[in-house]
Design an enzyme around this catalytic site. Structure first.
Site, PDB file in Angstrom:
ATOM      1  N   TYR A 144      -2.629 -18.233  25.541  1.00  0.00           N
ATOM      2  CA  TYR A 144      -3.564 -17.222  26.034  1.00  0.00           C
ATOM      3  C   TYR A 144      -3.131 -15.845  25.548  1.00  0.00           C
ATOM      4  O   TYR A 144      -1.937 -15.504  25.566  1.00  0.00           O
ATOM      5  CB  TYR A 144      -3.603 -17.229  27.560  1.00  0.00           C
ATOM      6  CG  TYR A 144      -4.528 -16.188  28.152  1.00  0.00           C
ATOM      7  CD1 TYR A 144      -5.854 -16.494  28.439  1.00  0.00           C
ATOM      8  CD2 TYR A 144      -4.071 -14.906  28.433  1.00  0.00           C
ATOM      9  CE1 TYR A 144      -6.708 -15.547  28.980  1.00  0.00           C
ATOM     10  CE2 TYR A 144      -4.921 -13.952  28.973  1.00  0.00           C
ATOM     11  CZ  TYR A 144      -6.230 -14.269  29.247  1.00  0.00           C
ATOM     12  OH  TYR A 144      -7.072 -13.324  29.772  1.00  0.00           O
ATOM     13  N   GLU A 232     -10.171 -10.694  24.586  1.00  0.00           N
ATOM     14  CA  GLU A 232      -9.569 -11.866  25.222  1.00  0.00           C
ATOM     15  C   GLU A 232      -9.734 -13.088  24.317  1.00  0.00           C
ATOM     16  O   GLU A 232     -10.847 -13.380  23.876  1.00  0.00           O
ATOM     17  CB  GLU A 232     -10.214 -12.131  26.577  1.00  0.00           C
ATOM     18  CG  GLU A 232      -9.571 -13.304  27.319  1.00  0.00           C
ATOM     19  CD  GLU A 232     -10.311 -13.630  28.612  1.00  0.00           C
ATOM     20  OE1 GLU A 232      -9.634 -14.001  29.581  1.00  0.00           O
ATOM     21  OE2 GLU A 232     -11.545 -13.522  28.645  1.00  0.00           O
TER      22      GLU A 232
END
Length: 423
Positions: A144, A232
């Site tokens: 992530y 993101e």
């Protein structure tokens, strides 16, 4: 938790008193395929892909872009997260599918033109006008990565985790030590040391460390140079050929930078936005659509928020936030009324003006002219106070309009809620 916090920076839906309230912040959101193209320009590794809007284009893309692929990833393109776990109103489950090459046309055809409902769209969902066809990349490890703006450090903050995927929220809650945060000095920019800390937090298993550091620096450069408010990537992944790849990305941009990011803002897809907000933006009005029953027209953001609060206090629900500002013209007031009356959910309108720079007579003239352009079928409660208030009240009185006048904000909100029953 991490993704949840980031999602609060973008478009979101919340359930208030059993009713969906749509809250949209003024930050440009672009589609995944547009973000992938932008990242590619910065030298960031992304899977090969092409966006299509018809079954015929799918067929052509397979022949020209994916002639040797056996499988493809077909991704519905809407400006909302949670697509993989979403459901189409037609019954198709999931907005992201990995399919055999000969099934791509069929699955894309079932997505195009259909409404996809996800945890972020609210029950109304969003229409899929394009699908993104991507090569199926062999991923050996998923992580992530995100960059956002942090109030505490007053600058960009890189967030990384050696685990990625849809369970990032649960992971952050159960194993907070796995989440690393690296603040970046906005004046110095990202350093090799900063990028190395991020890579160490990602803990790649097969990707080259130095090459990964360069990828992180390129991602920051994209964030900085493009005036992003959020970048993101979930997952940022390692491939079988030892590369770090942005397998999925979400990018938001600061609307205040539109004047210097014209190419990026040309990517805006108004079909995915609230049409009321699109109309308001064209009229240079500060408007955020909600799902309540009382339309609000107020001058000043603070007064607008207070108006919404007191409506809730009296048992009503605001249909919008609308700040006409201190220098609104009569034409803008007319446009504001057009937007309010175009909303079928609006059962009453509350006009709350405290004239300082904004003059009450201008608002009053706008209301009268608006009545000539639109059909006012709902009760209108008006509270005027401040500069030129007597002229404003006289204009309204002489217009012959059936308006409900109020002495103060509390009185106005109470009368607006009461008026719902008579509409």
């Amino acid at each position: 938790m991490v993704r949840g916090l980031l999602n609060k920076l973008a478009t979101k839906s919340i359930n208030v008193a059993g009713k969906w309230q749509q809250q949209q912040l003024r930050r440009l959101n672009i589609h995944e395929y547009q973000g992938a193209e932008l990242m590619g320009k910065y030298g960031i590794n992304v899977p090969k892909g092409v966006a299509v809007s018809s079954v015929e284009e799918v067929r052509k893309a397979i022949q020209t872009t994916f002639p040797n692929e056996k499988e493809l990833v077909v991704k519905s393109q809407i400006l909302a997260g949670g697509r993989g776990l979403g459901k189409f109103t037609s019954g198709l489950q999931g907005g992201v599918h990995i399919v055999k090459i000969d099934q791509a046309e069929e699955i894309a055809g079932k997505m195009l033109g259909q409404t996809l409902v996800t945890k972020q769209t609210g029950p109304q969902g969003k229409v899929v006008s394009k699908v993104y066809l991507c090569e199926k990349v062999s991923l050996v490890n998923e992580m992530y990565f995100a960059i956002t703006l942090d109030r505490t450090t007053a600058g960009p903050l890189i967030i990384a985790c050696r685990e990625g995927g849809t369970s990032i929220e649960d992971l952050a809650e159960k194993f907070p030590d796995m989440i690393i945060k690296v603040p970046i000095d906005v004046f110095k920019g990202i350093t090799d040391e900063d990028a190395a800390k991020v890579v160490d937090g990602l803990a790649p298993k097969v990707a080259d460390r130095d090459a990964s550091i360069e990828q992180v620096k390129k991602l920051y450069n994209l964030f900085h140079e493009s005036d992003c408010t959020q970048l993101e990537i979930n997952p940022i992944a390692e491939t079988s050929d030892n590369k770090l790849v942005a397998a999925d990305a979400k990018l938001n941009f600061d609307d205040n930078a539109a004047y210097r990011q014209k190419d990026i803002f040309a990517l805006r897809d108004p079909t995915q936005e609230d049409p009321r907000e699109v109309a308001a933006a064209k009229a240079d009005l500060n408007y955020i659509g909600l799902d309540g029953e009382i339309g609000c027209m107020v001058n000043g953001a603070g007064l607008a928020m207070a108006t919404m609060d007191i409506i809730k206090l009296h048992g009503g629900t605001p249909a919008n936030f609308l700040d006409v500002g201190g220098n609104a013209s009569e034409g803008q007031v007319v446009e504001a009324f057009k937007i309010l009356t175009s909303d079928e959910k609006v059962k009453a309108i509350l006009v709350n003006i405290f004239g300082g720079i904004m003059k009450c007579d201008v608002i009053a003239s706008g209301i009268v002219n608006a009545a000539k352009h639109v059909s006012l079928k709902v009760p209108v409660v008006v509270r005027l106070e401040g500069t030129n208030v007597d002229q404003g009240k006289r204009i309204l009185k002489e217009s012959g309009m059936a308006l409900i006048t109020a002495e103060d904000l509390d009185d106005a909100a109470e009368k607006a809620v009461k008026a719902l029953g008579s509409s």
